[in-house]
Design an enzyme around this catalytic site. Structure first.
Site, short mmCIF file in Angstrom:
data_model
loop_
_atom_site.label_atom_id
_atom_site.label_comp_id
_atom_site.label_asym_id
_atom_site.label_seq_id
_atom_site.Cartn_x
_atom_site.Cartn_y
_atom_site.Cartn_z
N ILE A 1 -3.42 5.80 7.90
CA ILE A 1 -4.55 4.76 7.38
C ILE A 1 -4.22 3.43 7.79
CG2 ILE A 1 -5.29 6.34 5.62
CD1 ILE A 1 -3.04 4.72 3.72
N SER B 1 13.09 -2.68 6.29
CA SER B 1 14.20 -2.95 5.62
C SER B 1 14.07 -2.01 4.23
CB SER B 1 14.23 -4.27 5.26
OG SER B 1 13.10 -4.75 4.85
N GLU C 1 -10.60 1.97 18.64
CA GLU C 1 -11.75 2.18 17.97
C GLU C 1 -12.94 1.18 18.02
OE1 GLU C 1 -9.61 2.31 14.08
OE2 GLU C 1 -10.76 0.62 13.47
N ARG D 1 -3.24 1.55 11.40
CA ARG D 1 -4.03 0.89 12.22
C ARG D 1 -3.90 1.88 13.77
NH1 ARG D 1 -6.16 -1.99 9.89
NH2 ARG D 1 -6.48 -4.28 10.02
N ILE E 1 0.85 -1.15 -0.03
CA ILE E 1 -0.19 -0.12 0.00
C ILE E 1 0.92 1.27 -0.01
CG2 ILE E 1 -1.60 1.25 1.19
CD1 ILE E 1 -2.68 -1.57 2.41
N HIS F 1 -12.68 4.27 9.63
CA HIS F 1 -11.96 3.11 9.10
C HIS F 1 -12.51 2.64 7.81
CE1 HIS F 1 -9.34 -0.48 10.47
NE2 HIS F 1 -9.25 -0.49 9.14
C1 8YV Z 1 -10.62 -3.80 6.90
C2 8YV Z 1 -8.15 -3.01 6.97
O1 8YV Z 1 -11.65 -3.38 6.03
O2 8YV Z 1 -7.47 -4.60 5.61
C3 8YV Z 1 -7.44 -3.80 6.47
O3 8YV Z 1 -6.44 -4.39 7.28
O4 8YV Z 1 -7.75 -2.28 7.80
C4 8YV Z 1 -9.62 -2.51 6.32
O5 8YV Z 1 -9.64 -2.97 4.90
C5 8YV Z 1 -10.73 -3.77 8.25
O6 8YV Z 1 -9.89 -3.91 8.83
C6 8YV Z 1 -12.04 -4.93 8.77
O7 8YV Z 1 -11.73 -6.09 8.30
#
Ligand code: 8YV
Length: 329
Positions: free
Chosen positions: A233, A175, A264, A235, A154, A282
């Site tokens: 974006i 790394s 959350e 955690r 990502i 989220h």
């Molecule tokens: C999820 C996310 O929708 O994929 C991930 O790690 O953070 C989100 O795309 C969310 O975690 C629910 O499972």
């Protein structure tokens, strides 16, 4: 027929596909409380989750369970040591959400830099009486320096978009990435401290681990430029939300964009009290196409891991493939 638990509401046609192979217990309501999850998973062979905590206690309560398929790329809700000890397979849904999540990172970063949410709230509150040259001055993205912490799939998708904005890209990661990826992204590897000092816009895209807890706290925020933005974006827990709220209130950084939060869906109330932060619930992967792809992939993983369907025995995204074929312990 093997039994599965689908712990969350997902697209009904995905449930129909699962029903071709399994006896499905589908929770269509809100997230299950921990004790109810334990009760309903107890007689199942597999489960499909979306962030539910699966630890040694849950696995012990479900002696037949062989696979848990997470509808997410992040799997910090799985205690992988417990999965390995019990020979339970975990699977996740990487790749299919890269582009939507990267798009959303940009949306949040741009909203924070250009004060879009803050000015909209002000406008909706009926406070716009006259235009002024210094109303809601923000900071540019074009030609600025993007700092990406976590250069995985990502992070790379996010950095790739920086070309169109003529941005310098600096990154920090566990790394260094392959030289050809660095060249393609025109990205320079730097220490976390350098990145925080130099970046105009910092974006967090790293997985949550114990080691990454509060990767961004008061000391790190103090290194950032007062004009800089911070976007998370990844955690909740990667950022110390209390320290961030204070830095925002005192304008020690300009603004932030947050899609994820510590604890959350409960938020640190201090964040709600500062105007220079954009808050979203989220939703970085939440496009129709991407959530469908995630649900389909989570189903594919579950079907294959339980020995059914065209890929029987070969789930596409095993997290701990070593346990495949081992007896449950
Ligand atoms: C999820 C996310 O929708 O994929 C991930 O790690 O953070 C989100 O795309 C969310 O975690 C629910 O499972």
């Amino acid at each position: 027929m093997q039994k599965i638990l689908v712990a969350r509401s997902i697209f009904p046609d995905v449930i129909d596909r699962l029903k071709q192979y399994f006896d499905v217990d589908w929770n269509q309501g809100d997230a299950l409380p921990a004790d109810e999850l334990k009760r309903r998973i107890a007689d199942k062979d597999g489960a499909l989750t979306a962030g539910e905590m699966i630890d040694a206690g849950v696995l012990a309560a479900a002696p037949r369970l062989r696979v848990v398929s997470n509808m997410a790329v992040g799997y910090n809700n799985f205690d992988m040591a417990a999965f390995n000890a019990a020979n339970v397979l975990g699977t996740n849904t990487p790749d299919v959400l890269n582009e939507s999540t990267a798009d959303f990172g940009w949306a949040l970063m741009m909203a924070a830099a250009r004060r879009i949410a803050e000015s909209e709230h002000w406008l909706r509150a009926g406070r716009w009486q006259k235009w002024s040259y210094d109303g809601f001055l923000g900071s540019d993205l074009y030609g600025s320096t993007l700092g990406v912490i976590g250069m995985g799939r990502i992070g790379q998708a996010l950095a790739r978009r920086a070309k169109g904005f003529n941005m310098r890209v600096i990154y920090h990661n566990r790394s260094r990435v392959e030289p050809q990826i660095e060249a393609e992204l025109n990205a320079e590897y730097v220490s976390k401290q350098d990145l925080l000092r130099r970046a105009d816009h910092v974006v967090l895209v790293l997985p949550y681990t114990k080691e990454n807890h509060h990767t961004i706290g008061a000391a790190e925020l103090a290194l950032m430029k007062p004009s800089a933005t911070l976007t998370n974006i990844a955690r909740g827990g990667i950022v110390d939300d209390a320290a961030l709220a204070e830095a925002l209130r005192e304008k020690r950084i300009a603004s932030a964009g947050l899609d994820v939060f510590e604890g959350e869906p409960n938020l640190n109330p201090a964040l709600l009290g500062v105007p220079n932060v954009v808050l979203t619930p989220h939703i970085a992967s939440a496009t129709e196409a991407t959530r469908r792809a995630m649900a389909d992939l989570a189903a594919d993983n579950l079907i294959a891991a339980l020995g059914e369907g065209p890929r029987a025995g070969q789930p596409p995204n095993p997290i701990n493939p070593d346990v495949i074929g081992r007896a449950r312990s």
